[in-house]
Each structure stands twice: as C-alpha cells, then as structure tokens.
Design a protein around this motif. Structure first.
Motif, PDB file in Angstrom:
ATOM      1  N   LEU A 110       0.912  -1.264  -0.080  1.00 15.66           N
ATOM      2  CA  LEU A 110       0.136   0.040   0.185  1.00 15.66           C
ATOM      3  C   LEU A 110       0.754   1.357  -0.017  1.00 15.66           C
ATOM      4  N   THR A 111       1.888   1.144   0.895  1.00 13.21           N
ATOM      5  CA  THR A 111       2.985   2.374   0.820  1.00 13.21           C
ATOM      6  C   THR A 111       3.538   2.618  -0.477  1.00 13.21           C
ATOM      7  N   ARG A 140       4.712   1.353 -12.371  1.00 10.94           N
ATOM      8  CA  ARG A 140       4.475   2.686 -12.132  1.00 10.94           C
ATOM      9  C   ARG A 140       5.697   3.166 -11.194  1.00 10.94           C
ATOM     10  N   VAL A 154       2.528   1.844  -3.569  1.00 10.12           N
ATOM     11  CA  VAL A 154       1.644   2.316  -4.517  1.00 10.12           C
ATOM     12  C   VAL A 154       1.204   3.696  -4.350  1.00 10.12           C
ATOM     13  N   LEU A 155       0.914   3.924  -3.051  1.00 10.73           N
ATOM     14  CA  LEU A 155       0.542   5.321  -2.861  1.00 10.73           C
ATOM     15  C   LEU A 155       1.605   6.511  -2.594  1.00 10.73           C
ATOM     16  N   ARG A 156       2.576   5.945  -2.035  1.00  3.60           N
ATOM     17  CA  ARG A 156       3.765   6.854  -1.624  1.00  3.60           C
ATOM     18  C   ARG A 156       5.111   6.294  -1.410  1.00  3.60           C
ATOM     19  N   PRO A 157       5.728   6.035  -2.945  1.00  3.46           N
ATOM     20  CA  PRO A 157       6.630   4.922  -3.007  1.00  3.46           C
ATOM     21  C   PRO A 157       7.975   5.342  -2.175  1.00  3.46           C
ATOM     22  N   PHE A 210       0.683  -2.641 -11.248  1.00  7.62           N
ATOM     23  CA  PHE A 210       1.026  -1.864 -10.116  1.00  7.62           C
ATOM     24  C   PHE A 210       2.650  -1.539  -9.985  1.00  7.62           C
ATOM     25  N   TYR A 242      12.173   0.395  -5.747  1.00  8.97           N
ATOM     26  CA  TYR A 242      11.046   0.341  -5.358  1.00  8.97           C
ATOM     27  C   TYR A 242       9.980  -0.726  -5.987  1.00  8.97           C
TER      28      TYR A 242
END
Length: 622
Positions: free
Chosen positions: A288-289, A420, A291-294, A417, A425
């Motif tokens: 989740l991290t 990106r 994906v939202l805030r690499p 996913f 990362y």
C-alpha cells in the motif's frame, strides 16, 4: 477483548516495534548511503544473538549479561567492516545487483559457520538480571524486558540523530544519502565512508540480535526472517530515513499485534480471522505504501522522478547464431538419457526447469531493465495451478496449458502496479506481492493444503518414465524460450529495450513505455508458471516454499551468475547453480558454506557473470 487486554497487546506491539526499529536502523543507514541490498543484514542479527548468548554464558553473572550486549554489537561491527572491505568493496563497480549476489553468498557462508560453531539446535539465553520479572498493567502482567525495549528504541533514535547531525562524519553520511556521487566528487573518501556506515549498520544489527536474548532462542532460521522484516520497515519508512524507520516500525508492530488480538470476528454474518493476517499484514502495508507513496512515510521523492538507470549498459540482442546454438544445445541435451543413468536424468530435469525459470526472470531484468524480487510468485502460481488440476483429475497436458495462463493473469495484475515504479521500489513491491501469495498458499488449508502442501501430483502415463519426462521438459521449455526469443526480435522487444534505456526518449517517439513494460510481466510470468508446473509434476508434491523468498533469491542468483548481457547467461547460471548445489549437498553437511564461497569467488572473479565475463575477455582478445 477488554480494554485491559487491548492495552497489554499494545505494549507487546510497541516492544515488537522497538525490535523492528533496531533491526531496520542499521539497514536504513547501509541502504541509504551505499544502495547495497544487503541480504546479510539478517545474518548479522542472527550472529549477534548467538554471540551474546555465548559471551553471557562465558562471562557469567549479571555483569556478564549486560556486558555481552555491547560486546556482541562491537564484534558484529568489526565483522561487517571486514566483510565490506574484503568482499563488497571489490564489486562496487559491478552492477548493483551483483552486490546483492555477494551478500547472498555471505548469508550462506554465515549460516553454515553458525551451524558449525553452535550446532543445529536452538539455544536459549539467560534472563535479564533485574529485568526478568513483569509489571502489572491494568491487572495483567507485562514483561519488564518489553518495557525496557520500548524505552530503549527512542533513546537509540535520539543518539543516532545526534551522531548524524552534530558530527562531521554524520554530515557526510546524510550528504551521501542524498547524493553519494556528489560527495565523491567533492573529494570525500567514499571507500572509508562506506566502510564506516557498514560497520555501524552491522553493529546495530548485532545489537538488535543481542537484545532478543531474553525473548527468543537463537536459531539458524532467523537470518531470512529478520532481513525481510527489516526491508519492510525501511521501505515503508523511506530509504535512508531513521525517523521513517522508527514510525514504520511502530506502525507494523502495533498493527500486527492488533491483528493477533482481534482473532476471529463476525462481520455481517461473515467470520474473519484477523490472526492469520499477522503473516502478511506487514507486506500489505508495504504494498500500500509503495503504491500510494513509493518514497515512504518520511522519505523524499528521488531527484528526477522515479526513473533509474538500467541494470546493465548493454544487452546483446539474440540473433540467428543464438538460435542455431540453442538448437544444437537442445539436441545434445536430448541425448542425455541415452548415455547417462537415471540420477543424471533427474538432475538434468531440474536444470532444465530452473533454466526456464531463470530465462523468464532475465526477460524482465535484461531487456526489461526491471529487477523483481518476488518472481517466484509466478513460479508458485503455475505450480499450484497444475497441482490443483492434477488433484482434480484433469489431464496433464491440459494442466500444463492452464498453468502458464494462470501465472500470466497474475503477472498482468501485479505488473499493472509494479511498472509505475522503478529500481528498488519496483523490486520491493514485487516482494510484497510474492509474500502475500505465499501467505495465501501457506494458510488456505482447504484449497492448497496449507503448510503441508499438495501431494500425489503424478505425470501422465506417457510421461511417467524419467527419460520421457525429461524430454517433455526440454521440448516445452525450449518452446517457451523460443517464444521469448521471438518476442525480443519483434517490435515489442525493441520497444521494451527502448523503454529500458531511455523512457523519456521512447515516450517522445510514441512508445508507451509503461504499457510495454506492463505487457512484459505476463510474458515472463507465463514462462515462470510453466516452469513451476513442470517442477510440480517432476517432484510429485508441492509446498508453499515454491513461491517463498528463497526461491526468488535462487532465481536472481542464477541470472546474475550467468550474466545479464545475453540470453545464454541465465541458462548457464541455472545449470551451474543447480549442479553445484546438488554436488555439494551430496558430499557435505556444510554445503551452504562451500556454495556461498563459490558464489563469492565467482562474483569477484566474474563481475559480469560467467557468460558475460567470458564474452568480454574474448572480445578484448579479438
């Protein structure tokens, strides 16, 4: 669950968070400055626990226990400095993933060294003098040592922050975390800076292990467990950020403990077992991290966006000569059952299976320029798809066709996913997805058999003979490699390499770089899934280890041993690694030590991989 129970669980979670921070702080420093993916960090933690127990018993008494903690940290700091100067310093100019290979070889050496020194049994340490009891919190007993750890973690954070902020060495470390190349350009001796950081990080790992003395026994399995937890915390917190590691450790520790405390909960008539999430919740948080805030909770976005340099400067496009050579090799390999015994045929089957697995990984790493750390997930999806269909009495041919399709579907979902992101990362996001898949296989007893796995996966009658199955693996694996080779010759393959070499220029030419890289995932996953299906039928049984971290690391080792510069590299690497592993295991109990030493020797002597180095030598002589 009462409020008192919740409070006690929160205390346990904070104690676990303190341990996670101690683990991650050293790795965060090493990774932030050197960008080395140090798989040996967990081994230093394991050694710290073994060393602390040995020192405490040798010194004796309360003073011996408390002296053992700093002495173990110092000993591991010295060992880390020696490892950096003798091994890693020799491969700093090699591609970054070869440093991963070097640290993996070090993991194998350290594990068998610990086995030789302390034996295979778990070793229990002494209780902490003066802190061996418990304190009553809300009517429930809380171990005093847990409270000590909760206090120690923020004190250590403040000490490290002061070291980095108030000393010249700390300023250089922070500068190297931001831009290590600029630090070198300013005349700073990077070699000694890296050695100092590696020594401090290793000392912190040793201290983290030593502080577990009253809580858990020393065992040989702690290395991979601890390094995985440390990587999760570092990625969630942000690369090189101690404050981020502290926050991430607190988040992971508390969430895992709350999942355990909640247990089974009824929601809308549906029973949810939160305790099973303890194996995977940290990887869900990491995914989740990323994906939202690499760049993590307290990290900073890298300069210039998420782009990173390719893993290799140049990868040879396989042409007609490669195709002709591959056909000749296949014909020669097909003659193996005619001239060798059954054992050699079984070994040849393993080599062919893992060669296909390594080639599928190379497709992403070489032409694709991406480095997945969880590629075994696709191997496992294919293996379980074939195994479940075999248990459902489906024909073997149908299962071998369905397995790559299932793996390709997984690759399509995961790749959407992952593309990106880039660099480490992307690697860590694939690791998170792989661990999620592993936890599903490990805990879904009704479908996958859980930790017991699947049994009775038997080949069809026409492939039951070892020689016939070997020829089947050669034929199907050769066809899969040929399809990947053809893909590299197509416009898609050229677009994939263009996206790897210069994404912005490729985008300017009308190439959708992200889409091209995304489509590479199902192609590579399908080949890995076929390898997994063949593996399941060859062994007759299957366990969750098929998609575990160790399998993913094995794939990376095979690709890097052979070399990234040509498609022949992973084939040679898989053959060399599988043969070495089999040969050494049959001759000694300390096979990891010998295999690790061989890997270290090959990394130092052939930094481009075996095939890549040989091609480089022949090119220079011509």
């Amino acid at each position: 669950m009462t409020l008192a129970d919740l409070l006690v669980q929160l205390v346990n979670g904070l104690a676990q968070a303190s341990t996670l921070f101690l683990l991650a702080s050293g790795l965060s420093l090493i990774f932030g400055v050197t960008r080395v993916v140090n798989f040996a960090h967990g081994s230093f933690t394991m050694l710290g626990l073994y060393a602390a127990i040995a020192m405490a018993e040798r010194l004796g008494g309360a003073a011996g226990f408390w002296l053992a903690l700093p002495l173990a940290a110092v000993a591991l700091g010295v060992l880390g400095a020696v490892a950096e100067m003798t091994i890693l310093r020799r491969v700093y100019r090699a591609p970054e993933l070869f440093q991963l290979l070097a640290t993996f070889g070090l993991v194998l050496v350290i594990k068998d060294a610990a086995l030789w020194l302390w034996g295979p049994e778990d070793i229990f340490g002494p209780r902490a003098p003066g802190l061996s009891g418990s304190v009553e919190v809300a009517g429930l007993a809380v171990p005093t040592w847990d409270l000590f750890l909760i206090v120690l973690a923020p004190l250590l954070l403040l000490a490290l922050a002061a070291l980095l902020a108030r000393t010249r060495w700390g300023v250089l470390v922070r500068a190297a975390t931001e831009d290590r190349h600029m630090v070198g350009a300013l005349g700073v001796n990077q070699a000694w800076l890296f050695t100092g950081v590696f020594a401090l990080g290793s000392a912190l790992a040793g201290l983290a292990g030593a502080l577990q003395m009253p809580r858990e026994p020393a065992s040989l399995g702690l290395d991979l467990i601890t390094v995985t937890d440390a990587f999760v915390v570092v990625v969630i917190g942000g690369l090189g950020s101690l404050r981020g590691a502290f926050l991430a450790a607190g988040l992971v520790g508390v969430v895992k403990t709350l999942c355990f405390a909640l247990g089974s909960v009824e929601l809308g008539g549906v029973s949810l077992n939160f305790s099973k999430l303890t194996l995977v919740v940290e990887f869900l948080l990491m995914a989740l991290t990323l994906v939202l805030r690499p760049w993590g909770l307290a990290g900073r976005p890298p300069a210039g966006g998420q782009e990173s340099p390719a893993l290799v400067e140049w990868v040879r496009v396989p042409g007609v000569r490669f195709a002709a050579g591959s056909c000749a090799l296949l014909l020669a390999a097909a003659a193996l059952p005619l001239v060798a015994d059954e054992y050699a045929v079984v070994l040849g089957t393993d080599i062919a299976v893992f060669a296909l697995f390594a080639v599928s990984l190379h497709f992403l790493m070489g032409p694709g320029g991406m480095a997945p750390f969880g590629h075994a997930a696709f191997f496992g999806v294919g293996a379980y798809a074939a195994g479940l269909l075999a248990q459902a009495a489906w024909p073997m041919a149908t299962a071998l066709l369905a397995a790559p399709l299932a793996a390709a579907a997984a690759g399509l979902a995961v790749g959407w996913f992952c593309v990106r992101l880039s660099g480490v990362y992307l690697a860590m996001l694939t690791l998170a997805f792989a661990q999620i898949a592993w936890s599903v296989a490990f805990q879904w007893d009704e479908l996958t058999g859980g930790s017991n796995g699947l049994v009775g996966i038997r080949p069809a009658y026409w492939a039951a003979d070892k020689a016939h199955f070997y020829w089947l693996v050669l034929a199907s694996g050769g066809l899969a490699v040929a399809l990947l080779w053809r893909a590299l010759q197509s416009p898609f393959g050229f677009a994939l390499r263009a996206a790897r070499d210069n994404p912005r220029r490729a985008q300017a030419l009308g190439i959708d770089a992200r889409r091209v890289q995304w489509l590479a995932f199902p192609a590579a996953a399908a080949a890995a899934g076929l390898a997994g299906a063949l593996f399941a039928y060859s062994k007759g049984s299957l366990s969750p280890e098929a998609m575990g971290i160790a399998r993913s690391v094995d794939g990376l080792v095979m690709v890097l041993l052979g070399g990234l510069h040509t498609l022949a590299g992973p084939v040679a690497g898989a053959a060399l690694f599988t043969w070495l592993q089999d040969e050494i295991i049959r001759r000694t109990d300390y096979w990891r030590l010998i295999l690790g030493a061989v890997i270290l020797l090959l990394v130092i002597a052939f930094p481009r991989g075996v095939v890549g180095s040989l091609r480089h030598v022949l090119k220079e002589r011509s």
